[in-house]
Design an enzyme around this catalytic site. Structure first.
Site, PDB file in Angstrom:
ATOM      1  N   ASP A   1      35.110  33.055  41.412  1.00 14.65           N
ATOM      2  CA  ASP A   1      35.304  33.749  40.566  1.00 14.65           C
ATOM      3  C   ASP A   1      36.065  33.912  39.130  1.00 14.65           C
ATOM      4  OD1 ASP A   1      37.654  36.817  40.255  1.00 14.65           O
ATOM      5  OD2 ASP A   1      37.202  35.889  42.605  1.00 14.65           O
TER       6      ASP A   1
ATOM      7  N   SER B   1      36.952  42.317  48.182  1.00 12.01           N
ATOM      8  CA  SER B   1      36.731  41.257  48.252  1.00 12.01           C
ATOM      9  C   SER B   1      38.036  40.244  48.879  1.00 12.01           C
ATOM     10  CB  SER B   1      37.783  40.572  46.310  1.00 12.01           C
ATOM     11  OG  SER B   1      36.381  41.655  45.644  1.00 12.01           O
TER      12      SER B   1
ATOM     13  N   HIS C   1      42.160  37.706  39.157  1.00 15.54           N
ATOM     14  CA  HIS C   1      41.430  38.465  40.532  1.00 15.54           C
ATOM     15  C   HIS C   1      40.921  37.001  40.890  1.00 15.54           C
ATOM     16  CE1 HIS C   1      37.985  38.937  42.752  1.00 15.54           C
ATOM     17  NE2 HIS C   1      38.619  40.779  42.783  1.00 15.54           N
TER      18      HIS C   1
END
Length: 416
Positions: A58, A268, A93
């Site tokens: 990520d 996600s 994220h």
């Protein structure tokens, strides 16, 4: 999401959607519905993910967040050189996803903050994407040298001992390097989980489905769709035959850098939750092959579609204790293709037949059969000639017997 632009690819993040901050004292209560949907309190009696490492490919994970402190190993950054020197990665994220997988909370008995699906698991942070807001985002998305960072990240995570690889990322086109990296990971017993993508609200493409996303659409990868609060396919979630299972993906609370908390939606988040369940299984049954882990996830799913499967929700919504129960049932089995007839995952299907190799040429039989074929050809020609001649003679004889036709100029005889 990773998109191709000419010879290079464009990367953007999946799943933040509308995001807002949350207060720490509201966190655990806001997680209640997700914990209930996955039935985690019952699953934690069996496994909490201890001894398992989940690689989070990520934007990077903040190892100092109080709900992740002590559980994160910061691995390699494959985006180096995209941002200008001295720029600190945002890691929003990646931290968010890591907290959903293995957040352990904080305070007395960890009762405050985010608790992940596998709170005893460790996280290996592997940075393979940039946040939209980072100054190097455009450079990273257009420079060809970053084209295979996901493939490199997968191989790195495997070599560092990851048991599960979470990929809450997506792109439109596959590369042979990614296919080979996935084959490598599966051959080493690593479970790969990826997001199905967030383009499902648009019109179907030429295939009749929402777009396929990679690495989720590679064979062997658990492709995860997002369910809404009513456990139906979320409107944004991609629907196509690559989808394996679904998990909650709307109004999901998680951690952000600097002890912050965030609420968002996307495939996600659903992917991170399924990676956590995979970690629970691998902690209990460390030698279980990726294919059998996937079987446990699908067999243990709830809210199964009519007929058992559909392209929006796969085999249904993942349920942690049911998946663990199925894993216990099949844990003594193996599922491995053996022999030369097995398909090589590094090559796409439909490559065509392999030419037959001649290992011995019998010239005597070739001459014999060739002579027979020539003789048969002459015989057929002779027979046809005889037939034509006979037919001609019969036709001529018929004309002689019948005589010539009446002369229309000669007057007919009178009738008396």
């Amino acid at each position: 999401m990773l998109r191709w632009a000419g010879a290079a690819m464009v990367l953007v993040l999946i799943g933040l959607g509308p995001v807002s901050a949350a207060h720490a004292d509201d966190v655990r209560g806001s997680q209640r519905q997700v914990l209930r949907t996955l039935d985690l309190p019952r699953a934690w009696r069996i496994s909490e993910g201890r001894g398992v490492t989940v690689a989070v490919l990520d934007s990077g994970v903040d190892p100092g967040h109080r709900d992740l402190a002590g559980s994160v190993t910061v691995g390699k950054d494959f985006t180096t050189g995209a941002n200008p020197p001295g720029v600190t990665p945002l890691r929003l994220h990646g931290t968010y996803m890591a907290s959903l997988i293995s957040g352990h909370g904080h305070g007395p008995r960890g009762a405050d903050g985010v608790v992940g699906v596998a709170p005893k698991a460790r996280v290996l942070s592997v940075r393979v994407i940039l946040e939209d807001e980072e100054p190097g985002f455009r450079e990273f998305n257009t420079a060809e040298r970053f084209e295979n960072v996901v493939a490199q990240g997968i191989r790195y995570a495997v070599d560092q001992g990851a048991d599960v690889i979470n990929m809450s990322i997506s792109k439109e086109l596959a590369t042979k390097e990614e296919r080979a990296a996935i084959r490598y990971a599966i051959s080493r017993g690593v479970v790969l989980v990826a997001a199905a993508g967030n383009d499902g609200a648009g019109k179907p493409d030429s295939t009749g489905y929402a777009p396929y996303s990679y690495p989720a659409a590679f064979p062997g990868v658990v492709s995860v769709a997002a369910a809404d609060r009513g456990l139906r396919r979320a409107s944004f979630s991609n629907w196509n035959p690559s989808v394996v299972v679904a998990a909650p993906g709307v109004d999901i609370l998680g951690a952000g850098p600097g002890d912050a908390y965030w609420v968002g939606r996307g495939t996600s988040q659903a992917t991170a939750l399924v990676s956590g369940v995979a970690a629970l299984i691998k902690a209990r049954y460390p030698k279980m092959s990726p294919a059998l882990v996937a079987q446990a996830l699908t067999t243990g799913a709830v809210r199964r579609p009519a007929g058992g499967y559909d392209t929006g929700m796969g085999f249904g919504v993942v349920n942690a204790p049911r998946a663990l129960a199925e894993a216990a049932r099949i844990s003594r089995h193996t599922l491995t293709a053996q022999g030369g007839a097995g398909h090589d995952p590094a090559r796409p299907l439909g490559m065509g037949a392999i030419p037959v190799q001649v290992v011995h040429r019998d010239r005597h039989k070739i001459t014999l059969y060739g002579g027979v074929a020539v003789a048969a050809g002459f015989g057929a020609f002779a027979s046809l000639t005889v037939i034509v001649v006979l037919v001609g003679r019969v036709w001529s004889a018929g004309r002689l017997v019948d005589g010539p036709a009446d002369d229309p100029a000669e007057p007919p005889l009178p009738v008396r």
